[in-house]
Design a protein around this motif. Structure first.
Motif, PDB file in Angstrom:
ATOM      1  N   UNK A 103     -12.936  47.272 -86.334  1.00 53.25           N
ATOM      2  CA  UNK A 103     -12.266  45.971 -86.399  1.00 53.25           C
ATOM      3  C   UNK A 103     -11.418  45.896 -87.665  1.00 53.25           C
ATOM      4  N   UNK A 104     -10.120  45.600 -87.482  1.00 53.21           N
ATOM      5  CA  UNK A 104      -9.162  45.411 -88.576  1.00 53.21           C
ATOM      6  C   UNK A 104      -9.060  46.653 -89.476  1.00 53.21           C
ATOM      7  N   UNK A 105      -8.855  47.807 -88.874  1.00 56.84           N
ATOM      8  CA  UNK A 105      -8.753  49.033 -89.670  1.00 56.84           C
ATOM      9  C   UNK A 105      -7.348  49.608 -89.673  1.00 56.84           C
ATOM     10  N   UNK A 106      -6.379  48.885 -89.114  1.00 58.39           N
ATOM     11  CA  UNK A 106      -5.042  49.463 -88.958  1.00 58.39           C
ATOM     12  C   UNK A 106      -3.939  48.633 -89.603  1.00 58.39           C
ATOM     13  N   UNK A 107      -4.133  47.318 -89.725  1.00 62.56           N
ATOM     14  CA  UNK A 107      -3.004  46.478 -90.111  1.00 62.56           C
ATOM     15  C   UNK A 107      -3.343  45.422 -91.152  1.00 62.56           C
ATOM     16  N   UNK A 108      -4.596  45.377 -91.614  1.00 66.12           N
ATOM     17  CA  UNK A 108      -4.992  44.441 -92.661  1.00 66.12           C
ATOM     18  C   UNK A 108      -6.297  44.931 -93.252  1.00 66.12           C
ATOM     19  N   UNK A 109      -6.868  44.176 -94.202  1.00 66.48           N
ATOM     20  CA  UNK A 109      -8.193  44.487 -94.724  1.00 66.48           C
ATOM     21  C   UNK A 109      -9.164  43.418 -94.230  1.00 66.48           C
ATOM     22  N   UNK A 110     -10.265  43.867 -93.670  1.00 57.87           N
ATOM     23  CA  UNK A 110     -11.186  42.962 -92.976  1.00 57.87           C
ATOM     24  C   UNK A 110     -11.838  41.936 -93.885  1.00 57.87           C
ATOM     25  N   UNK A 111     -11.932  42.209 -95.198  1.00 62.08           N
ATOM     26  CA  UNK A 111     -12.652  41.300 -96.093  1.00 62.08           C
ATOM     27  C   UNK A 111     -11.725  40.480 -96.989  1.00 62.08           C
ATOM     28  N   UNK A 112     -10.439  40.477 -96.707  1.00 60.96           N
ATOM     29  CA  UNK A 112      -9.578  39.521 -97.395  1.00 60.96           C
ATOM     30  C   UNK A 112     -10.088  38.114 -97.081  1.00 60.96           C
ATOM     31  N   UNK A 113     -10.082  37.197 -98.044  1.00 71.28           N
ATOM     32  CA  UNK A 113     -10.681  35.871 -97.818  1.00 71.28           C
ATOM     33  C   UNK A 113     -10.181  35.165 -96.574  1.00 71.28           C
ATOM     34  N   UNK A 114      -8.899  35.289 -96.282  1.00 72.45           N
ATOM     35  CA  UNK A 114      -8.340  34.568 -95.136  1.00 72.45           C
ATOM     36  C   UNK A 114      -8.525  35.335 -93.826  1.00 72.45           C
ATOM     37  N   UNK A 115      -8.974  36.582 -93.920  1.00 74.00           N
ATOM     38  CA  UNK A 115      -9.158  37.424 -92.735  1.00 74.00           C
ATOM     39  C   UNK A 115     -10.615  37.471 -92.292  1.00 74.00           C
ATOM     40  N   UNK A 116     -11.554  37.442 -93.239  1.00 73.16           N
ATOM     41  CA  UNK A 116     -12.934  37.774 -92.875  1.00 73.16           C
ATOM     42  C   UNK A 116     -13.592  36.754 -91.961  1.00 73.16           C
ATOM     43  N   UNK A 117     -13.145  35.500 -91.946  1.00 70.69           N
ATOM     44  CA  UNK A 117     -13.720  34.560 -90.985  1.00 70.69           C
ATOM     45  C   UNK A 117     -13.412  35.012 -89.561  1.00 70.69           C
ATOM     46  N   UNK A 118     -12.235  35.612 -89.365  1.00 69.87           N
ATOM     47  CA  UNK A 118     -11.885  36.137 -88.041  1.00 69.87           C
ATOM     48  C   UNK A 118     -12.717  37.378 -87.725  1.00 69.87           C
ATOM     49  N   UNK A 119     -13.005  38.182 -88.741  1.00 69.46           N
ATOM     50  CA  UNK A 119     -13.919  39.310 -88.564  1.00 69.46           C
ATOM     51  C   UNK A 119     -15.278  38.819 -88.078  1.00 69.46           C
ATOM     52  N   UNK A 120     -15.841  37.839 -88.771  1.00 67.27           N
ATOM     53  CA  UNK A 120     -17.172  37.346 -88.409  1.00 67.27           C
ATOM     54  C   UNK A 120     -17.189  36.723 -87.014  1.00 67.27           C
ATOM     55  N   UNK A 121     -16.143  35.991 -86.686  1.00 73.82           N
ATOM     56  CA  UNK A 121     -16.090  35.375 -85.357  1.00 73.82           C
ATOM     57  C   UNK A 121     -16.151  36.446 -84.267  1.00 73.82           C
ATOM     58  N   UNK A 122     -15.426  37.526 -84.487  1.00 74.72           N
ATOM     59  CA  UNK A 122     -15.369  38.583 -83.473  1.00 74.72           C
ATOM     60  C   UNK A 122     -16.711  39.296 -83.327  1.00 74.72           C
ATOM     61  N   UNK A 123     -17.304  39.698 -84.440  1.00 72.99           N
ATOM     62  CA  UNK A 123     -18.555  40.453 -84.322  1.00 72.99           C
ATOM     63  C   UNK A 123     -19.707  39.553 -83.882  1.00 72.99           C
ATOM     64  N   UNK A 124     -19.665  38.285 -84.260  1.00 74.04           N
ATOM     65  CA  UNK A 124     -20.708  37.370 -83.785  1.00 74.04           C
ATOM     66  C   UNK A 124     -20.572  37.106 -82.288  1.00 74.04           C
ATOM     67  N   UNK A 125     -19.352  37.060 -81.803  1.00 75.59           N
ATOM     68  CA  UNK A 125     -19.105  36.936 -80.365  1.00 75.59           C
ATOM     69  C   UNK A 125     -19.671  38.156 -79.641  1.00 75.59           C
ATOM     70  N   UNK A 126     -19.367  39.348 -80.137  1.00 78.20           N
ATOM     71  CA  UNK A 126     -19.874  40.577 -79.521  1.00 78.20           C
ATOM     72  C   UNK A 126     -21.399  40.642 -79.580  1.00 78.20           C
ATOM     73  N   UNK A 127     -21.952  40.215 -80.694  1.00 79.87           N
ATOM     74  CA  UNK A 127     -23.407  40.262 -80.858  1.00 79.87           C
ATOM     75  C   UNK A 127     -24.100  39.298 -79.893  1.00 79.87           C
ATOM     76  N   UNK A 128     -23.523  38.110 -79.695  1.00 84.94           N
ATOM     77  CA  UNK A 128     -24.117  37.138 -78.764  1.00 84.94           C
ATOM     78  C   UNK A 128     -24.155  37.661 -77.330  1.00 84.94           C
ATOM     79  N   UNK A 129     -23.278  38.595 -77.017  1.00 82.15           N
ATOM     80  CA  UNK A 129     -23.257  39.184 -75.684  1.00 82.15           C
ATOM     81  C   UNK A 129     -24.369  40.218 -75.502  1.00 82.15           C
ATOM     82  N   UNK A 130     -25.139  40.466 -76.564  1.00 77.37           N
ATOM     83  CA  UNK A 130     -26.232  41.423 -76.486  1.00 77.37           C
ATOM     84  C   UNK A 130     -25.801  42.866 -76.600  1.00 77.37           C
ATOM     85  N   UNK A 131     -24.549  43.112 -77.005  1.00 75.74           N
ATOM     86  CA  UNK A 131     -24.028  44.474 -77.096  1.00 75.74           C
ATOM     87  C   UNK A 131     -24.641  45.208 -78.288  1.00 75.74           C
ATOM     88  N   UNK A 132     -24.929  46.490 -78.101  1.00 71.57           N
ATOM     89  CA  UNK A 132     -25.549  47.302 -79.141  1.00 71.57           C
ATOM     90  C   UNK A 132     -24.607  48.411 -79.615  1.00 71.57           C
TER      91      UNK A 132
END
Length: 369
Positions: free
Chosen positions: A82-111
């Motif tokens: 996630x976000x390895x090609x065009x930005x940095x995932x932990x920039x303050x304005x970016x990381x909320x979008x990182x968390x939203x994505x992985x939390x969405x994937x995690x809620x689906x039960x994906x491993x």
């Protein structure tokens, strides 16, 4: 927290395609733009290095749906970046979008394994939030180079070092890697750099080292900012000269270090390498015995029927496919087709027109005899 807006800027077609397949996994990149200005950034290849302010290409929920709906996505198997090609995932304005994505994937039960690469600040509250995930296998890869030339890398390496310290604490099933890259001959391969990297490796669950993508776009950028010309030529693959690799391996001694990203992730989580590098045994000559045992037990040469079925799904011509105990060889393929097959089989897949030479698997010819 302030949220990103969908960009109205005309983007190159590759950036509008927010999901693509790379060697370390199916890559989601619906945020573009980064202010960190690392001179060797792959954004040069996509024509948007000038875009310093991050923007959304599409909303997070749409992006996640494109990821899980991609023809190559396999639940609980396909590695995800996630976000390895065009930005940095932990920039303050970016990381909320990182968390939203992985939390969405995690809620689906994906491993699925998930790789998050950063050179920016990882804070204690970020680690706590990642550690709360129940299903995904998360690895945070902290990019560190030790490069002090601000024309090449204006971001202080102190930031990455502090992030490693934060991640060295209690973090549940979350794992961290020292991602030592890019290593460049004569720039950051001194004994002092190697000693510093070895000390930093003690903060991480594994260490991966790799060279530099030195292509025409990056060489031209270095010339434009007055940075040194690092190598006599450019190459499609990463450049890591033989003598540099040998000195690093010798200096690390018994301290675990890995040539390949997926090998370091496998060691950190105690699982087999999902890229099937065990078949290319000269890659494994620096791996700990415990990891070799894990990979050996999982390694098997795939049946041709399974290979042909995956080739048809990936759109690879099944005619002329060959197989031995090291790799599968195909012809006329694209990278994402090969990586899909490779991750499905845990076995290396190469194209005959891009051979991997013995002893320098996947490295450029520069610096090797």
């Amino acid at each position: 927290m302030k949220q990103l807006k969908v960009t109205g800027e005309k983007l190159p077609d590759p950036l509008r395609q927010v999901v693509d397949y790379r060697k370390s996994g199916l890559s989601l990149n619906h945020v573009v733009g980064c202010p960190l200005d690392c001179g060797y950034c792959v954004r040069h290849f996509f024509g948007n290095f000038h875009m310093k302010k991050p923007h959304l290409v599409m909303p997070d929920d749409e992006a996640v749906e494109q990821l899980v709906g991609h023809w190559a996505f396999q639940p609980n198997l396909t590695p995800i970046q996630i976000f390895n090609r065009a930005t940095d995932a932990f920039l303050p304005i970016v990381k909320e979008h990182l968390f939203r994505c992985i939390e969405d994937l995690d809620r689906r039960g994906l491993k699925n394994p998930v790789l998050i690469i950063t050179r920016w600040h990882v804070l204690p509250e970020d680690v706590e939030r990642l550690a709360r995930l129940q299903n995904l296998r998360i690895t945070v890869l902290i990019t560190w180079s030790g490069i002090e030339d601000q024309k090449i890398e204006p971001v202080s390496c102190d930031i990455a070092e502090e992030s490693l310290r934060v991640l060295a604490g209690e973090k549940g099933s979350l794992r961290s890697l020292l991602y030592w890259r890019p290593i460049v001959a004569g720039l950051n391969d001194s004994d002092a750099h190697i000693f510093r990297a070895r000390n930093l490796s003690k903060l991480a669950d594994a260490t991966v080292f790799t060279g530099l993508f030195y292509r025409n776009e990056i060489r031209a950028y270095f010339q434009s900012v007055g940075a040194p010309d690092l190598y006599a030529g450019v190459a499609r693959r990463k450049i890591l000269p033989q003598d540099v690799e040998a000195r690093i391996i010798a200096a690390f001694g018994d301290t675990p270090i890995f040539r390949k990203t997926s090998c370091g992730i496998a060691y950190a989580h105690g699982i087999p390498d999902y890229n099937g590098h065990y078949g290319i045994r000269e890659i494994c000559d620096i791996c700990p015995a415990t990891q070799l045992d894990i990979c050996q037990k999982a390694h098997h040469v795939p049946d041709m029927a399974d290979i042909h079925a995956l080739a048809r799904r990936a759109g690879v011509d099944a005619e002329g496919i060959s197989r031995d105990d090291r790799r599968i060889e195909v012809s006329g393929s694209q990278e994402q087709q090969r990586y899909f097959m490779q991750h499905s089989l845990n076995f290396q897949v190469h194209d005959c027109k891009q051979p991997h030479h013995f002893g320098r698997h996947g490295k450029a010819d520069i610096g090797w005899s």
